[in-house]
Design a protein around this motif. Structure first.
Motif, PDB file in Angstrom:
ATOM      1  N   VAL A  20      26.018   5.134  49.093  1.00  0.00           N
ATOM      2  CA  VAL A  20      24.596   4.936  49.360  1.00  0.00           C
ATOM      3  C   VAL A  20      23.943   4.700  48.003  1.00  0.00           C
ATOM      4  O   VAL A  20      24.048   5.544  47.103  1.00  0.00           O
ATOM      5  CB  VAL A  20      23.980   6.167  50.058  1.00  0.00           C
ATOM      6  CG1 VAL A  20      22.496   5.941  50.329  1.00  0.00           C
ATOM      7  CG2 VAL A  20      24.730   6.494  51.346  1.00  0.00           C
ATOM      8  N   ILE A  21      23.288   3.558  47.854  1.00  0.00           N
ATOM      9  CA  ILE A  21      22.746   3.153  46.559  1.00  0.00           C
ATOM     10  C   ILE A  21      21.244   2.915  46.703  1.00  0.00           C
ATOM     11  O   ILE A  21      20.814   2.091  47.517  1.00  0.00           O
ATOM     12  CB  ILE A  21      23.432   1.861  46.067  1.00  0.00           C
ATOM     13  CG1 ILE A  21      24.957   2.069  46.012  1.00  0.00           C
ATOM     14  CG2 ILE A  21      22.870   1.432  44.714  1.00  0.00           C
ATOM     15  CD1 ILE A  21      25.758   0.793  45.972  1.00  0.00           C
ATOM     16  N   GLY A  22      20.448   3.626  45.912  1.00  0.00           N
ATOM     17  CA  GLY A  22      18.997   3.431  45.898  1.00  0.00           C
ATOM     18  C   GLY A  22      18.626   2.368  44.883  1.00  0.00           C
ATOM     19  O   GLY A  22      19.138   2.355  43.768  1.00  0.00           O
ATOM     20  N   LYS A  55      21.042   0.406  49.718  1.00  0.00           N
ATOM     21  CA  LYS A  55      22.230  -0.383  50.015  1.00  0.00           C
ATOM     22  C   LYS A  55      23.343   0.569  50.443  1.00  0.00           C
ATOM     23  O   LYS A  55      23.538   1.620  49.825  1.00  0.00           O
ATOM     24  CB  LYS A  55      22.647  -1.164  48.770  1.00  0.00           C
ATOM     25  CG  LYS A  55      23.838  -2.062  48.964  1.00  0.00           C
ATOM     26  CD  LYS A  55      24.081  -2.849  47.687  1.00  0.00           C
ATOM     27  CE  LYS A  55      25.207  -3.820  47.861  1.00  0.00           C
ATOM     28  NZ  LYS A  55      25.382  -4.670  46.680  1.00  0.00           N
ATOM     29  N   ILE A  56      24.095   0.187  51.495  1.00  0.00           N
ATOM     30  CA  ILE A  56      25.158   1.047  52.013  1.00  0.00           C
ATOM     31  C   ILE A  56      26.455   0.250  52.034  1.00  0.00           C
ATOM     32  O   ILE A  56      26.504  -0.838  52.592  1.00  0.00           O
ATOM     33  CB  ILE A  56      24.804   1.553  53.427  1.00  0.00           C
ATOM     34  CG1 ILE A  56      23.503   2.343  53.361  1.00  0.00           C
ATOM     35  CG2 ILE A  56      25.942   2.382  54.005  1.00  0.00           C
ATOM     36  CD1 ILE A  56      22.843   2.542  54.681  1.00  0.00           C
ATOM     37  N   ARG A  57      27.492   0.820  51.418  1.00  0.00           N
ATOM     38  CA  ARG A  57      28.831   0.205  51.414  1.00  0.00           C
ATOM     39  C   ARG A  57      29.769   1.110  52.179  1.00  0.00           C
ATOM     40  O   ARG A  57      29.870   2.299  51.885  1.00  0.00           O
ATOM     41  CB  ARG A  57      29.346   0.050  49.991  1.00  0.00           C
ATOM     42  CG  ARG A  57      28.650  -1.002  49.205  1.00  0.00           C
ATOM     43  CD  ARG A  57      29.349  -1.185  47.867  1.00  0.00           C
ATOM     44  NE  ARG A  57      28.660  -2.186  47.078  1.00  0.00           N
ATOM     45  CZ  ARG A  57      28.556  -2.171  45.783  1.00  0.00           C
ATOM     46  NH1 ARG A  57      29.120  -1.202  45.093  1.00  0.00           N
ATOM     47  NH2 ARG A  57      27.912  -3.116  45.139  1.00  0.00           N
ATOM     48  N   GLY A  58      30.489   0.552  53.151  1.00  0.00           N
ATOM     49  CA  GLY A  58      31.430   1.316  53.950  1.00  0.00           C
ATOM     50  C   GLY A  58      30.931   1.457  55.378  1.00  0.00           C
ATOM     51  O   GLY A  58      29.838   1.018  55.723  1.00  0.00           O
ATOM     52  N   GLY A  67      15.346   2.225  65.442  1.00  0.00           N
ATOM     53  CA  GLY A  67      16.636   2.128  66.104  1.00  0.00           C
ATOM     54  C   GLY A  67      17.795   2.440  65.167  1.00  0.00           C
ATOM     55  O   GLY A  67      17.603   2.902  64.052  1.00  0.00           O
ATOM     56  N   SER A  68      19.005   2.173  65.677  1.00  0.00           N
ATOM     57  CA  SER A  68      20.242   2.458  64.926  1.00  0.00           C
ATOM     58  C   SER A  68      21.041   1.181  64.740  1.00  0.00           C
ATOM     59  O   SER A  68      20.980   0.273  65.563  1.00  0.00           O
ATOM     60  CB  SER A  68      21.107   3.458  65.679  1.00  0.00           C
ATOM     61  OG  SER A  68      20.457   4.688  65.802  1.00  0.00           O
ATOM     62  N   VAL A  69      21.823   1.168  63.671  1.00  0.00           N
ATOM     63  CA  VAL A  69      22.731   0.052  63.418  1.00  0.00           C
ATOM     64  C   VAL A  69      24.003   0.614  62.786  1.00  0.00           C
ATOM     65  O   VAL A  69      23.958   1.584  62.026  1.00  0.00           O
ATOM     66  CB  VAL A  69      22.078  -1.014  62.503  1.00  0.00           C
ATOM     67  CG1 VAL A  69      21.811  -0.477  61.132  1.00  0.00           C
ATOM     68  CG2 VAL A  69      22.928  -2.266  62.443  1.00  0.00           C
ATOM     69  N   ASP A  70      25.135   0.036  63.149  1.00  0.00           N
ATOM     70  CA  ASP A  70      26.424   0.388  62.543  1.00  0.00           C
ATOM     71  C   ASP A  70      26.797  -0.686  61.550  1.00  0.00           C
ATOM     72  O   ASP A  70      26.665  -1.882  61.843  1.00  0.00           O
ATOM     73  CB  ASP A  70      27.522   0.510  63.605  1.00  0.00           C
ATOM     74  CG  ASP A  70      27.350   1.716  64.476  1.00  0.00           C
ATOM     75  OD1 ASP A  70      26.923   2.767  63.983  1.00  0.00           O
ATOM     76  OD2 ASP A  70      27.650   1.624  65.680  1.00  0.00           O
ATOM     77  N   THR A  71      27.260  -0.273  60.362  1.00  0.00           N
ATOM     78  CA  THR A  71      27.721  -1.237  59.378  1.00  0.00           C
ATOM     79  C   THR A  71      29.106  -1.725  59.763  1.00  0.00           C
ATOM     80  O   THR A  71      29.820  -1.079  60.533  1.00  0.00           O
ATOM     81  CB  THR A  71      27.778  -0.618  57.974  1.00  0.00           C
ATOM     82  OG1 THR A  71      28.739   0.426  57.976  1.00  0.00           O
ATOM     83  CG2 THR A  71      26.426  -0.083  57.544  1.00  0.00           C
TER      84      THR A  71
END
Length: 73
Positions: A20-22, A55-58, A67-71
């Motif tokens: 998780v990157i800010g 930013k989310i990696r993985g 709402g929700s989202v899956d990477t």
């Protein structure tokens, strides 16, 4: 005009090593904070005067007020 500056998101890791990157706000966007989550860990993040993007990696589930989202991999 309503500000979304204080909105929260919830990130739940679906695998070990999710990053998780800010990212900063302002003229130059830069990384300002990173965290690593393991499977099942949850992090609650807030947009602030310093954080304009996350930013989310993985593999993770991201939950927001809309709402929700899956990477994906």
């Amino acid at each position: 005009m309503e500000s979304n500056q204080n909105d929260y998101i919830v990130i739940k890791a679906k695998e070990n090593g999710v990053q998780v990157i800010g990212l900063t706000r302002g003229q130059d966007t830069r990384f300002h904070h990173t965290e690593k989550l393991d499977k099942g860990e949850v992090m609650i993040c807030q947009f602030t005067e310093h954080t304009s993007a996350i930013k989310i990696r993985g593999k993770a589930t991201v939950m927001t007020k809309v709402g929700s989202v899956d990477t994906q991999e």
